[in-house]
Enzyme design. Structure first.
Site, PDB file in Angstrom:
ATOM      1  N   GLY A 169       0.761  -1.238   0.000  1.00  0.00           N
ATOM      2  CA  GLY A 169       0.000   0.000   0.000  1.00  0.00           C
ATOM      3  C   GLY A 169       0.794   1.293   0.000  1.00  0.00           C
ATOM      4  O   GLY A 169       1.611   1.572  -0.883  1.00  0.00           O
ATOM      5  N   THR A 199      -1.547  -9.172   3.970  1.00  0.00           N
ATOM      6  CA  THR A 199      -0.338  -9.908   4.360  1.00  0.00           C
ATOM      7  C   THR A 199      -0.645 -11.232   5.047  1.00  0.00           C
ATOM      8  O   THR A 199       0.279 -12.002   5.326  1.00  0.00           O
ATOM      9  CB  THR A 199       0.527  -9.056   5.302  1.00  0.00           C
ATOM     10  OG1 THR A 199      -0.226  -8.723   6.468  1.00  0.00           O
ATOM     11  CG2 THR A 199       0.994  -7.786   4.623  1.00  0.00           C
ATOM     12  N   ARG A 256      19.170   6.386  36.256  1.00  0.00           N
ATOM     13  CA  ARG A 256      20.472   6.016  36.831  1.00  0.00           C
ATOM     14  C   ARG A 256      20.267   4.994  37.946  1.00  0.00           C
ATOM     15  O   ARG A 256      21.061   4.080  38.112  1.00  0.00           O
ATOM     16  CB  ARG A 256      21.186   7.244  37.394  1.00  0.00           C
ATOM     17  CG  ARG A 256      21.827   8.116  36.333  1.00  0.00           C
ATOM     18  CD  ARG A 256      22.926   8.984  36.908  1.00  0.00           C
ATOM     19  NE  ARG A 256      22.470   9.810  38.010  1.00  0.00           N
ATOM     20  CZ  ARG A 256      23.039   9.833  39.213  1.00  0.00           C
ATOM     21  NH1 ARG A 256      24.079   9.073  39.477  1.00  0.00           N
ATOM     22  NH2 ARG A 256      22.570  10.621  40.159  1.00  0.00           N
ATOM     23  N   LYS A 306       7.018  17.315  48.753  1.00  0.00           N
ATOM     24  CA  LYS A 306       8.252  16.684  49.204  1.00  0.00           C
ATOM     25  C   LYS A 306       7.941  15.230  49.531  1.00  0.00           C
ATOM     26  O   LYS A 306       7.022  14.946  50.303  1.00  0.00           O
ATOM     27  CB  LYS A 306       8.799  17.409  50.439  1.00  0.00           C
ATOM     28  CG  LYS A 306      10.217  17.030  50.837  1.00  0.00           C
ATOM     29  CD  LYS A 306      11.243  17.521  49.816  1.00  0.00           C
ATOM     30  CE  LYS A 306      12.672  17.363  50.307  1.00  0.00           C
ATOM     31  NZ  LYS A 306      12.997  18.300  51.392  1.00  0.00           N
ATOM     32  N   HIS A 307       8.673  14.307  48.929  1.00  0.00           N
ATOM     33  CA  HIS A 307       8.460  12.876  49.135  1.00  0.00           C
ATOM     34  C   HIS A 307       7.003  12.482  48.889  1.00  0.00           C
ATOM     35  O   HIS A 307       6.388  11.775  49.689  1.00  0.00           O
ATOM     36  CB  HIS A 307       8.914  12.457  50.526  1.00  0.00           C
ATOM     37  CG  HIS A 307      10.383  12.654  50.758  1.00  0.00           C
ATOM     38  ND1 HIS A 307      11.348  12.107  49.951  1.00  0.00           N
ATOM     39  CD2 HIS A 307      11.052  13.365  51.695  1.00  0.00           C
ATOM     40  CE1 HIS A 307      12.544  12.461  50.373  1.00  0.00           C
ATOM     41  NE2 HIS A 307      12.396  13.231  51.428  1.00  0.00           N
ATOM     42  N   ASN A 319      -2.942   8.104  57.024  1.00  0.00           N
ATOM     43  CA  ASN A 319      -4.051   8.955  57.418  1.00  0.00           C
ATOM     44  C   ASN A 319      -3.674  10.419  57.193  1.00  0.00           C
ATOM     45  O   ASN A 319      -2.564  10.824  57.504  1.00  0.00           O
ATOM     46  CB  ASN A 319      -4.384   8.734  58.900  1.00  0.00           C
ATOM     47  CG  ASN A 319      -5.056   7.420  59.158  1.00  0.00           C
ATOM     48  OD1 ASN A 319      -6.003   7.069  58.481  1.00  0.00           O
ATOM     49  ND2 ASN A 319      -4.586   6.678  60.155  1.00  0.00           N
ATOM     50  N   ARG A 357      -5.100   8.397  63.178  1.00  0.00           N
ATOM     51  CA  ARG A 357      -5.589   9.695  62.702  1.00  0.00           C
ATOM     52  C   ARG A 357      -5.347  10.789  63.725  1.00  0.00           C
ATOM     53  O   ARG A 357      -5.060  11.945  63.365  1.00  0.00           O
ATOM     54  CB  ARG A 357      -7.081   9.586  62.363  1.00  0.00           C
ATOM     55  CG  ARG A 357      -7.654  10.811  61.650  1.00  0.00           C
ATOM     56  CD  ARG A 357      -8.924  10.446  60.917  1.00  0.00           C
ATOM     57  NE  ARG A 357      -8.661   9.389  59.946  1.00  0.00           N
ATOM     58  CZ  ARG A 357      -8.153   9.583  58.734  1.00  0.00           C
ATOM     59  NH1 ARG A 357      -7.861  10.801  58.335  1.00  0.00           N
ATOM     60  NH2 ARG A 357      -7.939   8.579  57.924  1.00  0.00           N
ATOM     61  N   HIS A 363      -2.916   5.496  50.054  1.00  0.00           N
ATOM     62  CA  HIS A 363      -1.896   4.768  50.809  1.00  0.00           C
ATOM     63  C   HIS A 363      -0.545   4.797  50.121  1.00  0.00           C
ATOM     64  O   HIS A 363      -0.471   4.940  48.916  1.00  0.00           O
ATOM     65  CB  HIS A 363      -2.335   3.316  51.036  1.00  0.00           C
ATOM     66  CG  HIS A 363      -3.456   3.204  52.027  1.00  0.00           C
ATOM     67  ND1 HIS A 363      -4.759   2.964  51.645  1.00  0.00           N
ATOM     68  CD2 HIS A 363      -3.476   3.347  53.370  1.00  0.00           C
ATOM     69  CE1 HIS A 363      -5.532   2.933  52.726  1.00  0.00           C
ATOM     70  NE2 HIS A 363      -4.784   3.166  53.780  1.00  0.00           N
TER      71      HIS A 363
END
Length: 530
Positions: A39, A71, A219, A281-282, A424, A444, A530
């Site tokens: 094609g 094909t 890395r 952060k994190h 929590n 909590r 979580h």
């Protein structure tokens, strides 16, 4: 010729992505390789002046059914699957006039791209490739004899090898290409099956598959002794996977994880309504704020926890301007992610050569459907993305006192944020900014106390006499199982609360709120993360 090498005498090319096709085919022809094609691919090669046979010259069968059948033929698959130097296979090829195919070059109909652009169902179906995956799998199975290329990025290396070997491929290359080819068809089929499951409304289909394409090797992973790679799925959702990196060094594994968390959180804030900034952060927000400008929002967000913000990720819901950029670069920041940036802002950020600037072109829709995965030993968990938003919730005032207009605005703000804090989760907010965040605690009440402590620390850092929690509102990602968590918030100075409700002790918690004279809203929607 070494035993592990196979001379390439005939190549079959049938590609959707024609990037580099003509140059590659010309290099093959230069090594005396006979070109066979289908094609649009055949037309592109012929138009470039290359001698190329049509697939029907091999099959003696016409292309039909709008290209669906071209094909899938024994003379194609026999040429790919025949084991060279196997007497039975050689006899069958001779008896049925099947010619060997030594190199297959195929990339598939663009199903993922079609899906990503929001095409209708019928168009998506038409972009499901059948012949391509069948040929790829046949050539990959027979990689001792046949090389298969599914990615234009491999053209240059293939030409280099053909030049070095006088027109042959090595077993090592064929095996590497086969692995890549099987992975490509697996990811392709996974995209199709997941799309169909979503269309059918099947939350948990009997078999779930997923795949991705390597964007870049890392890395290392979360820690230096862990290996890692960043894979993209082709989902069009704006974010770290689709962003253009305008400046800075390579992203690390943790950078990518944290940046995604920050950008998903800031997307909760409609840029047409307000400017918003999230500092992460994190993977946890340590400061979130709305403002009349990005600069104002950033200053308010930074005040929540300036210590944790050092080395953090900053996400913006609007185009980064020069004023905001000047504020952000005052402290060490790992990544800035925004829909776009002014040229002056880019130049300001560029002065910090290691600071990464990611531009996404838009914000992800917090309401959009999607899947989230998590690995466990022996399997993985799959769930729908948490796309619940506070503006769509049926908010129920459960206390004698209703929240004031200002308290209600802050409660909604806090609930947007708490959705993105690890459980929590407790969030204190005032003046449309976080002032204390407690995350990831087993209890909590501990989260509530930590958030109050952080609010006190933030006040001290700002030179204020009393905690920022005084007069704030509090949000909880799940119900208060007992009144103690709420009472800890009240003791810290909270005047109103928002939580899902649903505890067997709801009456006791409501009674405690009424006794303390605070307003409380139930959302009916939990936001565990979580």
């Amino acid at each position: 010729m070494p035993v592990d090498q196979r001379k390439v005498a005939r190549a079959l090319l049938s590609v959707s992505d024609k990037t580099g096709l003509v140059e590659f085919a010309r290099a093959l022809a230069g090594h005396g390789v006979e070109l066979v094609s289908t094609g649009g691919t055949r037309k592109a090669l012929a138009d470039a002046g290359l001698a190329v046979k049509d697939i029907s010259d091999l099959t003696h069968f016409p292309e039909m059914m709008d290209g669906r059948l071209k094909t899938l033929h024994p003379k194609v698959h026999g040429g790919l699957l025949a084991i060279r130097e196997n007497p039975e296979h050689e006899a069958a090829m001779l008896a049925h006039d099947i010619r060997p195919i030594d190199l297959l070059v195929v990339n598939l109909y663009p199903f993922e791209a079609t899906l990503a652009k929001g095409a209708p169902f019928e168009e998506c179906v038409e972009n499901i490739d059948i012949g391509g995956p069948a040929m790829i799998r046949a050539a990959s199975k027979n990689h001792d004899d046949v090389a298969v290329v599914v990615d234009p990025a491999d053209y240059a290396a293939m030409v280099e090898e053909l030049t070095a070997t006088q027109g042959a491929t090595t077993r090592a290359t064929r095996r590497r290409l086969a692995q890549k080819a099987f992975a490509r068809t697996a990811a392709y089929d996974a995209a199709i099956s997941n799309w169909l499951a979503q269309e059918l409304g099947e939350a948990s289909p009997p078999v779930r598959a997923f795949g991705g394409k390597l964007s870049e090797p890392m890395r290392y992973g979360e820690n230096p002794h862990q290996s890692a790679g960043f894979y993209v799925t082709g989902e069009a959702r704006p974010g770290v996977a689709t962003a253009k990196q305008a400046q800075g060094k390579k992203l690390s594994y943790n950078n990518i994880n944290d940046t995604d968390a920050a950008f998903e959180c800031v997307a909760e804030f409609d840029p047409a309504r307000t400017a918003a900034v999230v500092i992460v952060k994190h993977a946890n927000p340590c400061g979130v704020a709305e403002g009349a400008s990005l600069e104002e929002a950033y200053v308010k967000a930074l005040r929540c926890d300036p210590t944790s913000a050092y080395g953090g990720i900053v996400a913006l819901n609007r185009k980064l301007d020069a004023q905001a950029a000047r504020e952000i670069v005052k402290i060490f920041t790992e990544v800035i992610i925004a829909p776009d940036a002014e040229q002056e802002a880019i130049e300001i950020v560029a002065a910090k050569k290691n600071l990464r600037l990611l531009l996404t072109g838009g914000l992800p829709d917090p309401r959009a459907r999607g899947l989230a995965f998590r690995s466990v030993a022996g399997g993985f968990l799959a769930q729908s993305r948490d796309n619940a938003v506070v503006d769509a919730m049926d908010l129920k005032i459960v206390t004698k006192r209703a929240p004031s207009e200002a308290e209600l605005a802050n409660l909604k703000f806090a609930y947007r944020v708490v959705k993105h804090v690890k459980s929590n989760a407790i969030v204190y907010a005032r003046d449309l900014a976080t002032v204390g965040i407690g995350a990831g605690q087993m209890s909590r009440v501990d989260s509530s106390r930590i958030a109050a402590h952080k609010a006190g620390e933030a006040a001290q850092a700002a030179g204020l006499a009393q905690s920022l929690a005084k007069g704030a509102v509090v949000a909880s990602d799940a119900f208060f199982p007992f009144a103690d968590g709420l009472l800890a918030a009240v003791a810290a100075g909270a005047t109103a609360a928002i939580q899902p409700g649903g505890s067997v002790n709801d009456k006791d918690v409501i009674a405690a709120a009424d006794e303390k004279g605070i307003a409380m809203i139930f959302t009916g929607v939990r936001h565990f993360r979580h």
